[in-house]
Design a protein around this motif. Structure first.
Motif, PDB file in Angstrom:
ATOM      1  N   THR A   1      30.958  93.583 -30.848  1.00  0.00           N
ATOM      2  CA  THR A   1      29.809  93.584 -31.776  1.00  0.00           C
ATOM      3  C   THR A   1      28.654  93.777 -30.892  1.00  0.00           C
ATOM      4  O   THR A   1      27.404  93.296 -31.354  1.00  0.00           O
ATOM      5  CB  THR A   1      29.567  92.251 -32.414  1.00  0.00           C
TER       6      THR A   1
ATOM      7  N   ASP B   1      30.952  90.328 -39.552  1.00  0.00           N
ATOM      8  CA  ASP B   1      31.421  91.269 -40.437  1.00  0.00           C
ATOM      9  C   ASP B   1      31.011  91.167 -41.827  1.00  0.00           C
ATOM     10  O   ASP B   1      31.754  91.853 -42.697  1.00  0.00           O
ATOM     11  CB  ASP B   1      32.977  91.323 -40.316  1.00  0.00           C
TER      12      ASP B   1
ATOM     13  N   GLU C   1      41.439  93.543 -45.505  1.00  0.00           N
ATOM     14  CA  GLU C   1      41.691  94.525 -44.341  1.00  0.00           C
ATOM     15  C   GLU C   1      43.130  94.362 -43.590  1.00  0.00           C
ATOM     16  O   GLU C   1      43.745  95.206 -43.563  1.00  0.00           O
ATOM     17  CB  GLU C   1      40.567  94.377 -43.288  1.00  0.00           C
TER      18      GLU C   1
ATOM     19  N   VAL D   1      39.004  99.541 -42.361  1.00  0.00           N
ATOM     20  CA  VAL D   1      37.376  98.894 -42.241  1.00  0.00           C
ATOM     21  C   VAL D   1      36.814  99.006 -43.362  1.00  0.00           C
ATOM     22  O   VAL D   1      36.403  99.803 -44.076  1.00  0.00           O
ATOM     23  CB  VAL D   1      36.643  99.809 -41.149  1.00  0.00           C
TER      24      VAL D   1
ATOM     25  N   ARG E   1      33.190  97.845 -34.755  1.00  0.00           N
ATOM     26  CA  ARG E   1      32.698  98.289 -36.158  1.00  0.00           C
ATOM     27  C   ARG E   1      31.408  98.962 -36.114  1.00  0.00           C
ATOM     28  O   ARG E   1      31.471 100.081 -36.909  1.00  0.00           O
ATOM     29  CB  ARG E   1      32.612  96.854 -37.037  1.00  0.00           C
TER      30      ARG E   1
END
Length: 609
Positions: free
Chosen positions: A197, A472, A488, A501, A593
């Motif tokens: 991240t 997230d 997920e 995702v 992500r």
């Protein structure tokens, strides 16, 4: 419950630093086999290495480091695949009083340069000549007085053997002074996080962190980790979980074999016959999927489906019994289990070497049904949870107290607290004191607890259940807050899906990207007579084959049935991605992500047209 603690089981008094673990073990059992090592001939036998031999090799290399100019506190970088020489270099660095800086062997030149510069590396070791070249270039760029890059490749120049030769004149007293120079509160290693991240951060772990974890976890899992057992380490040793496991096994007398190529693990298990394995959930999914494929080849898919559900039911029954619940006898289930054990389960255990008593799963969420399945076939899975900042395991299930779906209770010497916002907070023996760059400490701690960034809850027995990543969380345009992890994870249980995702930030409904497992998808396409055109993987463009989409619609529907209506996915795209691309996937196989969403921007936008 908002906080759970487990008192320590081990006393750290009498240990000055991590090197005392090896010294104590060598004194107690010098002739015990500590490692099994493959020779230059890959087809040759595995050679045993005793604790005495290992200690001798560690001391010799440590003297080489000292002769080369390594000072107490100097950082030494190690960039290599998982192999025996990694273990020698790791312990030798500590014997020389150095601080170890692990670098993933798949790191890009820019990542290597950044880590070497930030950590102040003075000497570097590469697994191959190519690694050494990268490290040498990074050392040169720092402009500092460095001590060169050396290689584990025996056929190259500048090898570990050359370093050993340089150290023959270093006195034993000098080495012992250096070995004992670091105290428990001195840095043992600087591990750079994989950065799912954000930018990688240098996590400073002390000798106390390692000693506390190794001694307490060894005490908690003595039934599994002991002199009678053996394991195969194939996870990257640059990851703190694999290094911690290695130290625990070394201190406890559990024999270790290393494999640098995870794809060779299954073929090797029959030879090494481990009693314990540490894996990521994807490995368990692949084992189960391979069994399903074998059954399909023999036209036994319907029979396999019943065998799978029987294993899950048997595993659930076993967990209820462990929990002290009164469970009535079920003769039908017992007969089905006995039949399927002879038909399927026994063969699966044989594939894993025939002696595996337990499997530890970490690195990602493990589907509860998958855990119950392996328990049902006779190989219980112990799920645990931790981070680099907690020196690997923070919580874990214990033998006889496994609760599928939970990552267990805090391990000895550790405390878990749940914040008012649902974030998992950690404190205790394995929790680090701060990052190398103090700027990264801002917001990382609250009331003496480390903020993990994970969401979770504690049940009334103090067991932790993870519920996703704080960063997230998705907020739709309707104001609904959604944690995507459960959905997920359910979709990722399908063998064709490597990663799922969920997307939908600021959008009127939720969508998803399903990243395919290329190997499984190609095999499925061949069996179904489906032709999937080649797709450029860099931009994550959608794969539009209708048969494939219909196949995966079942997985999406099943996942949607598990969550509230506001958390269900309406549309999805199927994509291929280069899962060896370290800009996209971390070394522990977690998707970054933000990178996914950037590369798949066009594909995501199409989901909302």
């Amino acid at each position: 419950m908002i906080e759970s603690s487990t008192p320590p089981l081990a006393d750290l008094d009498g240990y000055r630093n991590v090197t005392d673990l090896l010294v104590a073990r060598a004194a107690a059992a010098p002739d015990h086999v500590a490692f099994e090592v493959k020779g230059a001939d890959a087809r040759g036998p595995w050679r045993p290495i005793t604790t005495r031999e290992f200690l001798t090799q560690v001391r010799a290399l440590a003297k080489g480091f000292i002769a080369q100019g390594v000072r107490a506190g100097d950082p030494i970088a190690i960039m290599a695949p998982t192999r025996y020489e990694w273990a020698v270099a790791d312990l030798a660095s500590w014997f020389a009083g150095a601080v170890v800086v692990p670098i993933y062997e798949t790191s890009s030149p820019s990542q290597v340069n950044a880590i070497v510069a930030d950590a102040g590396v003075r000497l570097a070791i590469g697994g191959t000549t190519e690694h050494a070249v990268l490290l040498r270039a990074a050392l040169t760029q720092t402009g500092r007085n460095t001590l060169g890059a050396w290689t584990m490749d025996a056929a190259a120049s500048g090898t570990l053997s050359d370093l050993v030769a340089r150290g023959v004149d270093v006195a034993d007293d000098e080495l012992e002074a250096r070995r004992t120079s670091a105290s428990q509160d001195d840095p043992a290693t600087i591990v750079y996080t994989s950065g799912t991240t954000g930018e990688p951060k240098g996590v400073v772990l002390t000798h106390r962190n390692f000693l506390g974890q190794v001694l307490n976890i060894a005490a908690a899992y003595r039934e599994i980790v002991n002199e009678q057992g053996n394991t195969v380490i194939f996870l990257p040793l640059a990851h703190v979980l694999a290094r911690g496991l290695q130290l625990i096994c070394l201190a406890s007398g559990m024999r270790i074999a290393h494999l640098s190529d995870p794809s060779t693990v299954v073929a090797t298990l029959d030879t090494l016959r481990p009693t314990f394995l540490v894996v990521v959930p994807r490995v368990l999914q692949k084992i189960q999927a391979a069994a399903a494929d074998k059954a399909a080849e023999k036209k036994l898919s319907a029979v396999w489906a019943k065998a799978r559900s029987t294993a899950v039911a048997w595993g659930h029954r076993a967990e209820l019994i462990d929990a002290g619940r009164r469970v009535p006898k079920d003769l039908g289930l017992s007969l089905r289990h006995r039949f399927f054990d002879a038909l399927f389960y026994r063969r699966l255990r044989t594939v894993m070497g025939g002696r595996v008593g337990y499997i530890l799963s970490g690195g990602a969420a493990l589907d509860a049904e998958l855990s119950l399945f392996f328990r049902g076939i006779g190989v219980p899975v112990i799920e645990g949870y931790g981070l680099t900042e907690t020196t690997a395991p923070l919580t874990g299930n214990l033998p006889g107290r496994i609760a599928s779906g939970s990552v267990g209770s805090p391990l000895p010497g550790l405390t878990v607290r749940i914040s008012d916002y649902g974030e998992v907070l950690a404190r205790g023996i394995g929790v680090f004191g701060g990052y190398r760059n103090p700027a990264h400490d801002e917001g990382a701690f609250v009331d003496g607890f480390f903020r993990t960034g994970d969401l979770g809850r504690l049940d009334d027995q103090g067991r932790l259940f993870l519920e996703g990543r704080l960063k997230d969380v998705i907020v739709t345009s309707n104001g609904k807050t959604v944690v995507p992890t459960r959905w997920e994870s359910a979709v990722e249980a399908d063998p064709l899906v490597s990663h799922a995702v969920m997307v939908g930030e600021g959008k009127p409904y939720l969508s998803a990207l399903l990243v395919l497992d290329r190997e499984q998808t190609v095999a499925w396409a061949a069996s179904e007579g489906v032709s999937i055109p080649p797709i450029a993987e860099a931009d994550l463009r959608a794969v539009t084959d209708p048969t494939l989409r219909a196949r995966l619609q079942n997985a999406v529907d099943a996942a949607n049935a598990l969550v509230a209506r506001s958390e269900q996915v309406r549309r999805f795209s199927v994509v291929f991605a280069d899962l060896d691309d370290r800009a996209l996937v971390t070394p522990t196989m977690k998707l970054k992500r933000s990178v996914v969403l950037d590369r798949a921007a066009v594909t995501v936008e199409d989901l909302y047209l």
